[in-house]
Design a protein around this motif. Structure first.
Motif, mmCIF file in Angstrom:
data_model
loop_
_atom_site.group_PDB
_atom_site.id
_atom_site.type_symbol
_atom_site.label_atom_id
_atom_site.label_comp_id
_atom_site.label_asym_id
_atom_site.label_seq_id
_atom_site.Cartn_x
_atom_site.Cartn_y
_atom_site.Cartn_z
ATOM 1 N N THR A 52 0.849 -1.191 0.000
ATOM 2 C CA THR A 52 0.000 0.000 0.000
ATOM 3 C C THR A 52 0.884 1.239 0.000
ATOM 4 O O THR A 52 2.110 1.161 -0.064
ATOM 5 N N GLY A 53 0.263 2.419 0.106
ATOM 6 C CA GLY A 53 1.025 3.653 0.244
ATOM 7 C C GLY A 53 1.287 4.368 -1.070
ATOM 8 O O GLY A 53 0.814 3.968 -2.134
ATOM 9 N N ASN A 54 2.083 5.451 -0.964
ATOM 10 C CA ASN A 54 2.356 6.304 -2.114
ATOM 11 C C ASN A 54 3.675 5.931 -2.779
ATOM 12 O O ASN A 54 4.495 6.785 -3.077
ATOM 13 N N HIS A 55 3.894 4.652 -3.010
ATOM 14 C CA HIS A 55 5.158 4.185 -3.567
ATOM 15 C C HIS A 55 5.314 4.671 -4.999
ATOM 16 O O HIS A 55 4.356 4.701 -5.767
ATOM 17 N N THR A 56 6.548 5.049 -5.380
ATOM 18 C CA THR A 56 6.778 5.633 -6.698
ATOM 19 C C THR A 56 7.090 4.597 -7.774
ATOM 20 O O THR A 56 7.186 4.948 -8.953
ATOM 21 N N ILE A 57 7.273 3.322 -7.393
ATOM 22 C CA ILE A 57 7.633 2.303 -8.371
ATOM 23 C C ILE A 57 6.496 1.309 -8.577
ATOM 24 O O ILE A 57 6.138 0.980 -9.706
ATOM 25 N N ASN A 58 5.926 0.803 -7.486
ATOM 26 C CA ASN A 58 4.857 -0.174 -7.603
ATOM 27 C C ASN A 58 3.831 0.046 -6.498
ATOM 28 O O ASN A 58 4.200 0.205 -5.333
ATOM 29 N N GLU A 59 2.580 0.051 -6.871
ATOM 30 C CA GLU A 59 1.500 0.283 -5.905
ATOM 31 C C GLU A 59 1.174 -0.960 -5.090
ATOM 32 O O GLU A 59 0.452 -0.869 -4.097
ATOM 33 N N THR A 60 1.691 -2.114 -5.494
ATOM 34 C CA THR A 60 1.467 -3.358 -4.762
ATOM 35 C C THR A 60 2.816 -3.985 -4.429
ATOM 36 O O THR A 60 3.867 -3.553 -4.915
ATOM 37 N N ALA A 61 2.797 -5.009 -3.604
ATOM 38 C CA ALA A 61 4.033 -5.694 -3.230
ATOM 39 C C ALA A 61 4.522 -6.565 -4.384
ATOM 40 O O ALA A 61 3.733 -7.211 -5.078
ATOM 41 N N VAL A 62 5.836 -6.574 -4.596
ATOM 42 C CA VAL A 62 6.429 -7.441 -5.603
ATOM 43 C C VAL A 62 7.846 -7.809 -5.157
ATOM 44 O O VAL A 62 8.602 -6.956 -4.698
ATOM 45 N N SER A 63 8.188 -9.090 -5.253
ATOM 46 C CA SER A 63 9.533 -9.575 -4.946
ATOM 47 C C SER A 63 10.177 -10.021 -6.243
ATOM 48 O O SER A 63 9.542 -10.716 -7.057
ATOM 49 N N PHE A 64 11.437 -9.637 -6.439
ATOM 50 C CA PHE A 64 12.102 -9.985 -7.685
ATOM 51 C C PHE A 64 13.601 -10.151 -7.462
ATOM 52 O O PHE A 64 14.161 -9.680 -6.470
ATOM 53 N N ASN A 65 14.238 -10.834 -8.403
ATOM 54 C CA ASN A 65 15.671 -10.994 -8.436
ATOM 55 C C ASN A 65 16.224 -10.198 -9.613
ATOM 56 O O ASN A 65 15.544 -10.032 -10.638
ATOM 57 N N GLN A 66 17.449 -9.731 -9.471
ATOM 58 C CA GLN A 66 18.035 -8.849 -10.478
ATOM 59 C C GLN A 66 19.507 -9.203 -10.672
ATOM 60 O O GLN A 66 20.218 -9.522 -9.717
#
Length: 484
Positions: A425-439
């Motif tokens: 939740t919140g005013n996140h600037t990249i993703n409005e939902t939770a996301v887990s990723f590898n890079q």
């Protein structure tokens, strides 16, 4: 800004030579400087960027080449050549081209390209009295819509041992490599003026000499108009010192203050400076924060870089603790970063490695970090976090390696696991939902007689952007920089 630049040019007529800075765009130069600091060659604090060349040059000139290890000497000579080039009293012209299949959404120390494609030209010079960098960039399909930019431009002059400057410089507070929680290169630089100590010599008085070499940096900038409180000011101050040769300590503060409809009086600024911004400390309390006298939104932090006290070099521990609020004159509602880094040699390569963890989810509650009841755009500018590249409520774990061959070839390899906006939740600037990723990230730069050529590849196992800026899981880019 224009009046400030003219004033500085007039003042410079009677002031001694100024040196330019090392900015945030060269990760391999930073790795070389840290290696020399670990070897005791560079003795000044090196965790606040842009970093003045003056104390670095002084330390290099004070070192004995005969006492340097054979593996250290190429690094020493490489930094010394770079210093001589950058501080020579001549004017240099450079042009650079950078392009990729999409913009760079996550930026780390040393990253240069922001948008899908950019063309930049710059004129950099050091005269007897002042230094300057005039840099113009044409950005194609920019995320913020601004195609013409003067980012990284500045003019600077010296008054005694103080550098006075005006411009749009990227700033980085702290020892982190992947990100800095308080001030990083993630957002575009905010135009403003700054005051910075040039040489970092220790105090002569015995009362204060114990803190060792020290530096001070303070700045004041103005944020954009398109925000909840238009034209709010961004203020910052940093003091770094080395009480021991093995330990760097940084004390930092930043604040959003003023803006349209907000107090900008001297008393309000004093309240901000002494931390009198809590509801129980101001006359009208916080029943109506938007109409009240609350001075501003401040963040404060402390960071360290500690060379492990072993007989042979075994690396350094570093960390940063930042508070969204103040209690008992100390940061509260905290978030933090911890890391380990080391330098070593493999054949003709000088290598820097780091292992870093950061958590921007506030100890108090989710959706607190980088948020404020008055400055409701948050601790952000033009849609990007001023602090961590991952914005709030994120846990990041990264492993990075930077290597420079003695022939000038440069390599970077980075792995990361990110839990982005973990509460969803919140005013996140990249993703409005939770996301887990590898890079995984790869970079290579090769110097030629036609300039510096570079290629980079950034691959993620998921699309991480919910605003439609990123269309691919991979980002491949090329760059070319040449002196004219």
């Amino acid at each position: 800004m224009k009046k400030t630049l003219i004033t500085l040019l007039i003042l410079s007529a009677s002031i001694s030579k100024a040196e330019p800075w090392i900015d945030t765009r060269d990760a391999w130069l930073r790795a070389d400087i840290e290696l020399l600091a670990n070897e005791g060659v560079i003795k000044s604090p090196i965790t606040t960027w842009p970093l003045p060349w003056a104390p670095i040059i002084k330390d290099l000139e004070g070192a004995s080449r005969a006492e340097l290890d054979e593996h250290i000497l190429p690094v020493f000579l490489r930094v010394k050549r770079k210093a001589r080039l950058e501080t020579d009293t001549e004017t240099y012209k450079r042009i650079s081209l950078k392009a990729g299949n999409q913009s760079k959404l996550l930026r780390h120390f040393g990253d240069d390209r922001r948008e899908k494609a950019e063309i930049s030209s710059r004129v950099t010079g050091v005269s007897k009295n002042f230094a300057w960098n005039l840099e113009a960039t044409k950005a194609f399909d920019p995320l913020d819509g601004e195609e013409q930019r003067l980012d990284h431009s500045y003019v600077a002059t010296i008054w005694g041992n103080w550098i006075i400057s005006a411009g749009t410089q990227e700033r980085w507070y702290g020892p982190g490599w992947d990100t800095s929680l308080l001030l990083s290169n993630n957002a575009r630089p905010v135009p403003g003026v700054s005051l910075q100590r040039n040489y970092s010599d220790a105090f002569e008085t015995p009362w204060l000499s114990w803190i060792g070499p020290w530096s001070l940096n303070a700045f004041a900038g103005q944020l954009e108009s398109d925000r909840f409180i238009p034209h709010a000011k961004l203020l910052g101050m940093s003091v770094t010192f080395k009480p021991f040769e093995s330990l760097d300590i940084g004390l930092r503060r930043t604040a959003q203050w003023g803006g349209e409809g907000r107090p900008e009086s001297l008393s309000s600024l004093v309240d901000l400076a002494i931390g009198r911004t809590n509801c129980d400390q101001i006359e009208d309390g916080c029943d109506d924060r938007l109409s009240g006298n609350e001075a501003g939104n401040q963040l404060a932090g402390i960071d360290f870089n500690w060379r492990l006290p072993t007989e042979s070099y075994m690396g350094s521990l570093y960390g940063q603790l930042v508070g969204e609020d103040e209690a008992g004159y100390a940061p509260s509602r905290k978030f933090y970063q911890l890391g380990y880094k080391t330098n070593f040699h493999i054949s003709d390569f000088a290598v820097t490695g780091y292992f870093e963890y950061a958590d921007t989810e506030n100890e108090y509650a989710p959706n607190v970090t980088y948020e404020h009841g008055i400055y409701q755009t948050g601790y952000r500018t033009k849609g990007r976090s001023i602090g961590s590249t991952f914005d709030s409520d994120t846990q990041s774990l990264s492993l990075g390696l930077l290597a420079t061959h003695k022939n000038g070839d440069r390599y970077k390899l980075r792995f990361a696991k990110i839990d982005l906006n973990s509460d969803g939740t919140g005013n996140h600037t990249i993703n409005e939902t939770a996301v887990s990723f590898n890079q995984i990230e790869l970079k290579y730069q090769h110097p030629t007689k036609y300039g510096l050529l570079g290629i980079e590849l950034d691959v993620k196992d998921k699309l991480i952007d919910s605003f439609g800026y990123q269309q691919d899981k991979y980002n491949i880019g090329i760059s070319w920089t040449m002196e004219l």
